[in-house]
Design a protein around this motif. Structure first.
Motif, PDB file in Angstrom:
ATOM      1  N   GLY A 110     -24.604 -21.438-106.553  1.00  0.00           N
ATOM      2  CA  GLY A 110     -25.876 -21.981-106.092  1.00  0.00           C
ATOM      3  C   GLY A 110     -25.761 -22.875-104.878  1.00  0.00           C
ATOM      4  N   ALA A 111     -24.646 -22.777-104.170  1.00  0.00           N
ATOM      5  CA  ALA A 111     -24.479 -23.637-102.996  1.00  0.00           C
ATOM      6  C   ALA A 111     -25.038 -22.960-101.755  1.00  0.00           C
ATOM      7  CB  ALA A 111     -23.002 -23.952-102.787  1.00  0.00           C
ATOM      8  N   ARG A 112     -25.616 -23.764-100.872  1.00  0.00           N
ATOM      9  CA  ARG A 112     -26.126 -23.217 -99.615  1.00  0.00           C
ATOM     10  C   ARG A 112     -24.977 -23.090 -98.627  1.00  0.00           C
ATOM     11  NH1 ARG A 112     -31.595 -24.512 -98.376  1.00  0.00           N
ATOM     12  NH2 ARG A 112     -30.881 -24.942 -96.275  1.00  0.00           N
TER      13      ARG A 112
ATOM     14  N   ASP B  91     -24.831 -23.469 -95.452  1.00  0.00           N
ATOM     15  CA  ASP B  91     -24.723 -24.565 -94.480  1.00  0.00           C
ATOM     16  C   ASP B  91     -24.078 -25.786 -95.132  1.00  0.00           C
ATOM     17  OD1 ASP B  91     -26.945 -24.821 -96.092  1.00  0.00           O
ATOM     18  OD2 ASP B  91     -28.118 -25.931 -94.612  1.00  0.00           O
ATOM     19  N   TYR B  92     -24.435 -26.020 -96.400  1.00  0.00           N
ATOM     20  CA  TYR B  92     -23.834 -27.148 -97.119  1.00  0.00           C
ATOM     21  C   TYR B  92     -22.323 -26.952 -97.258  1.00  0.00           C
ATOM     22  CZ  TYR B  92     -22.300 -30.003-101.053  1.00  0.00           C
ATOM     23  OH  TYR B  92     -21.600 -30.858-101.849  1.00  0.00           O
TER      24      TYR B  92
ATOM     25  N   GLN C 249     -19.364 -29.289 -95.668  1.00  0.00           N
ATOM     26  CA  GLN C 249     -18.400 -29.971 -96.519  1.00  0.00           C
ATOM     27  C   GLN C 249     -16.978 -29.565 -96.163  1.00  0.00           C
ATOM     28  OE1 GLN C 249     -19.102 -32.491 -98.589  1.00  0.00           O
ATOM     29  NE2 GLN C 249     -21.162 -32.229 -97.799  1.00  0.00           N
TER      30      GLN C 249
ATOM     31  N   SER D 283      -8.114 -36.601-102.317  1.00  0.00           N
ATOM     32  CA  SER D 283      -8.940 -37.612-101.658  1.00  0.00           C
ATOM     33  C   SER D 283     -10.385 -37.562-102.146  1.00  0.00           C
ATOM     34  CB  SER D 283      -8.889 -37.424-100.140  1.00  0.00           C
ATOM     35  OG  SER D 283      -9.669 -36.308 -99.778  1.00  0.00           O
ATOM     36  N   ARG D 284     -10.755 -36.474-102.831  1.00  0.00           N
ATOM     37  CA  ARG D 284     -12.142 -36.346-103.310  1.00  0.00           C
ATOM     38  C   ARG D 284     -12.256 -36.417-104.821  1.00  0.00           C
ATOM     39  NH1 ARG D 284     -15.398 -35.213 -98.583  1.00  0.00           N
ATOM     40  NH2 ARG D 284     -13.868 -35.946 -97.090  1.00  0.00           N
TER      41      ARG D 284
ATOM     42  N   ASP E 123     -12.982 -38.713-106.934  1.00  0.00           N
ATOM     43  CA  ASP E 123     -14.177 -39.383-107.449  1.00  0.00           C
ATOM     44  C   ASP E 123     -15.424 -38.535-107.224  1.00  0.00           C
ATOM     45  OD1 ASP E 123     -13.950 -39.626-104.729  1.00  0.00           O
ATOM     46  OD2 ASP E 123     -14.480 -41.749-104.631  1.00  0.00           O
ATOM     47  N   GLU E 124     -15.479 -37.940-106.049  1.00  0.00           N
ATOM     48  CA  GLU E 124     -16.646 -37.129-105.712  1.00  0.00           C
ATOM     49  C   GLU E 124     -16.731 -35.886-106.612  1.00  0.00           C
ATOM     50  OE1 GLU E 124     -16.980 -37.000-101.604  1.00  0.00           O
ATOM     51  OE2 GLU E 124     -18.541 -35.464-101.557  1.00  0.00           O
TER      52      GLU E 124
ATOM     53  N   ILE F 106     -18.002 -36.934-110.000  1.00  0.00           N
ATOM     54  CA  ILE F 106     -19.442 -37.206-110.013  1.00  0.00           C
ATOM     55  C   ILE F 106     -20.242 -35.910-109.928  1.00  0.00           C
ATOM     56  CG2 ILE F 106     -21.311 -38.142-108.606  1.00  0.00           C
ATOM     57  CD1 ILE F 106     -19.907 -40.159-110.413  1.00  0.00           C
ATOM     58  N   GLN F 107     -19.818 -35.026-109.034  1.00  0.00           N
ATOM     59  CA  GLN F 107     -20.522 -33.743-108.914  1.00  0.00           C
ATOM     60  C   GLN F 107     -20.562 -33.022-110.256  1.00  0.00           C
ATOM     61  OE1 GLN F 107     -18.323 -31.843-105.751  1.00  0.00           O
ATOM     62  NE2 GLN F 107     -19.963 -32.242-104.282  1.00  0.00           N
TER      63      GLN F 107
ATOM     64  N   ALA G 272     -22.875 -30.042-111.346  1.00  0.00           N
ATOM     65  CA  ALA G 272     -22.411 -29.011-110.420  1.00  0.00           C
ATOM     66  C   ALA G 272     -21.610 -27.969-111.191  1.00  0.00           C
ATOM     67  CB  ALA G 272     -21.543 -29.632-109.332  1.00  0.00           C
TER      68      ALA G 272
ATOM     69  N   PHE H 243     -19.392 -24.343-107.440  1.00  0.00           N
ATOM     70  CA  PHE H 243     -19.964 -25.205-106.407  1.00  0.00           C
ATOM     71  C   PHE H 243     -18.957 -26.242-105.946  1.00  0.00           C
ATOM     72  CE2 PHE H 243     -22.049 -28.977-104.909  1.00  0.00           C
ATOM     73  CZ  PHE H 243     -23.080 -28.504-104.125  1.00  0.00           C
TER      74      PHE H 243
END
Ligand code: ATP
Ligand code: MG
Lengths: 300, 262
Positions: A4-6, A8-9, A13, A205-206, A208-209, A212-213, A218, A222
């Motif tokens: 479900g990711a776009r 452009d997104y 990223q 490095s990501r 935490d992100e 959260i996702q 997510a 994704f």
């Protein structure tokens, strides 16, 4: 992968991830470029060598030297024997005089001046053209063996096989091919290692992100996609650099071939097919490496 | 909305964090979850988020048995549940705006729609002027507000908050609780875990008391409970009313696909 990711997104990223470790990403792209350039070079060398061998195969010959004393019947007998054998295209008989004429043409005029006509070697000979198919199939060995047996015939003095040199060339090309494959493999492996490391670094490095996702809903796809695209982008950059390198190399070599060897041949280190292979191969290598890294380090 | 039947949770190290817990929270209800440290409050919230699986018993959310929920369906369940963590869990590299936008990005919304919703919510929380700030530059109260915004931005049916006032001074804590109660009044089911008894007493909302993993007490909401008098004036309440697609009293449908293609 349902994500479900776009697009452009995902691209944005992936770009941000690359910018997170620009040096390592650069090294990855360069290594991929080097590996692909080498693969490209070897591919075209192999292709051209194949060409060359085919052409040499066309003029694959065998010389059966006969004794001076051989009678016409004996010559015909040997000739028929040759013509009956598979893989032999044509047999031409030269008399001693014709052979001497041919040899004379190989000598320089200065040398000829002080030379007695009779001292120029000449011998009745059967010139045999061998089917090029045979050479390219690598069936030459059997033929060499068979013709070697002709030496046992009474009227035959010697058999000279032009393909000896060709066989050497075959062997050398074989060695070059092996070296090329090994070297390209090693370079590709290191390229994949660098992409693997870049992506691993990005994942770390990501952390935490990513967490959260995942917690806000997510899908695994994704979360993974930008990292996979990050690897593919490094491969694409590598392919672009490789294409540039091969293109430049081609221009350089073309000038050399034209000016130094005065040859006007049509060949290219970067044919359209090669570009297509690079554009597919580069990202594929990057994607494979990042998939390994993501599979190993990105647990969602 | 949320039902637990004889739920047992034993961690792999042998700790029994929840023991035979049976409870029921209705749609739109506001519930405090209290008990001393180690009572199992966080564990209960984690089970609802399927960050952990129950060892035994059944958990139903919106009628769905999440005890048997397939892994591939977990993301879709979580989109219906906003969670506020005690330690905020904001991403330091991302701005306030970006931190809130994450919850919408993962649903595949476009930048325009994301901007509309994030702006509206940050406005309601009086945080819009800090939209481009980084979490590290915010006060604790502001950070908690951003964390709440992230939990609310996709308009979840359920809001879970783990010690939302734990790091705040009492005055700020009161502000945040008021905010959560407002959210509850908009029709969202709200569960707030806290060991702050004083806080719980003050509001008189329904309170579940846990102790050593067991449900010790279920105190119903007191009549005349302090429900905010500011409704209608509170900018957040207004923002939520405008953005919510269903009326506060309408039944909340959980949007979890039955079969998720992995
Ligand atoms: N991941 C884990 N592995 C093992 N044991 C755990 C884990 N998480 C929590 N526990 C234990 O489970 C029990 C309940 O923990 P939990 O965090 O749910 O309590 P809590 O009520 O939230 O406490 P607090 O008020 O301190 O946040 C505790 O004894 C804790 O040590
Ligand atoms: Mg806790």
């Amino acid at each position: 992968m349902k994500h479900g990711a776009r697009p452009d997104y995902v691209l944005r990223q992936a770009w941000l991830l690359l910018r997170g470790s620009p040096w390592l990403a650069g090294v990855s792209a360069l290594t991929i470029a080097l590996a692909l350039t080498l693969v490209g070079l070897f591919a075209s060398v192999m292709f051209n060598a194949g060409h060359l061998m085919h052409e040499l195969g066309q003029s694959l010959t065998l010389s059966v030297y006969l004794h001076d004393t051989a009678s016409a019947e004996e010559v015909t007998a040997v000739r028929q024997k040759l013509e009956a054998h598979a893989g032999i295209k044509k047999v031409r008989a030269l008399t001693r005089e014709q052979d001497r004429d041919r040899n004379k043409r190989l000598l320089s005029p200065e040398l000829l001046q002080g030379l007695d006509e009779a001292s120029i070697p000449g011998q009745p000979v059967l010139e045999v053209d061998i089917d090029a198919e045979l050479a390219s199939r690598g069936d030459v060995d059997a033929l060499v063996k068979w013709t070697g047996a002709l030496r046992g015939v009474q009227s035959v003095e010697d058999v000279e096989f032009g393909a000896e040199k060709l066989r050497l060339l075959f062997a050398m090309v074989e060695i070059a091919r092996t070296i090329g494959i090994v070297l390209s493999g090693v370079l590709l492996a290191s390229a994949m290692f660098f992409v693997f490391s870049t992506v691993r670094l990005a994942v770390f490095s990501r952390r935490d992100e990513i967490e959260i996702q995942t917690l806000v809903g997510a899908t695994p796809g994704f979360v993974r996609l930008p990292f996979l695209v990050e690897g593919a982008l490094q491969g694409l950059a590598g392919a672009a650099i490789a294409a540039t390198l091969l293109g430049l190399l081609h221009l350089e070599l073309r000038g050399l071939v034209r000016d130094v060897y005065m040859l006007n041949v049509s060949w290219s280190l970067l044919p359209p097919g090669m570009i297509a292979w690079l554009v597919i191969g580069g990202p594929a290598v990057g994607l494979a490496a990042s998939a390994l890294s993501v599979g190993r380090y990105l647990k969602v | 909305m949320i039902q637990l039947y004889h739920v047992h949770k034993r961690y792999t190290n042998g700790t029994d964090a929840l023991v035979d817990v049976t409870l029921r929270v209705r749609e739109g209800e506001f519930v405090f979850l209290t008990g001393p440290s180690g009572a199992g409050k966080s564990t209960l919230l984690r089970l609802l988020m399927v960050m952990e699986r129950a060892t035994d018993g059944q958990i139903l959310i919106g009628g769905r048995n999440i005890h048997v929920l397939r892994d591939a369906s977990i993301p879709f369940l979580r989109r219906n549940i906003g969670m506020v963590f005690q330690d905020f869990r904001l991403i330091p590299r991302r701005t306030v705006y970006e931190n809130v936008a994450i919850a919408l990005e993962i649903m595949g919304l476009g930048p325009k729609e994301i901007e509309r919703r994030v702006t509206q919510l940050l406005d309601g929380l009086r945080m819009m002027h800090r939209a481009q700030a980084f979490p590290g530059d915010l006060s604790a109260g502001e950070q908690q507000r951003v964390a709440i915004a992230r939990a609310l931005v996709n308009e979840p049916a359920i809001l879970l908050a783990d010690e939302p006032t734990g790091n705040l001074d009492p005055e700020l804590g009161h502000d945040i609780l008021q905010l959560l109660i407002d959210v509850g009044r908009r029709g969202t089911t709200v569960l707030v875990a806290t060991h702050d008894h004083g806080l719980v007493e003050r509001y008189g909302m329904r309170t579940l008391v846990l102790g050593r993993g067991q449900l010790l007490e279920d105190r119903p909401r007191q009549l005349g409970a302090r429900i905010t008098a500011e409704t209608g004036l509170n900018p957040l309440a207004v923002a939520l009313t405008e953005s919510r697609q269903h009326a506060p009293d309408a039944p909340v449908e959980l949007d979890i696909p039955d079969e998720v293609v992995p």
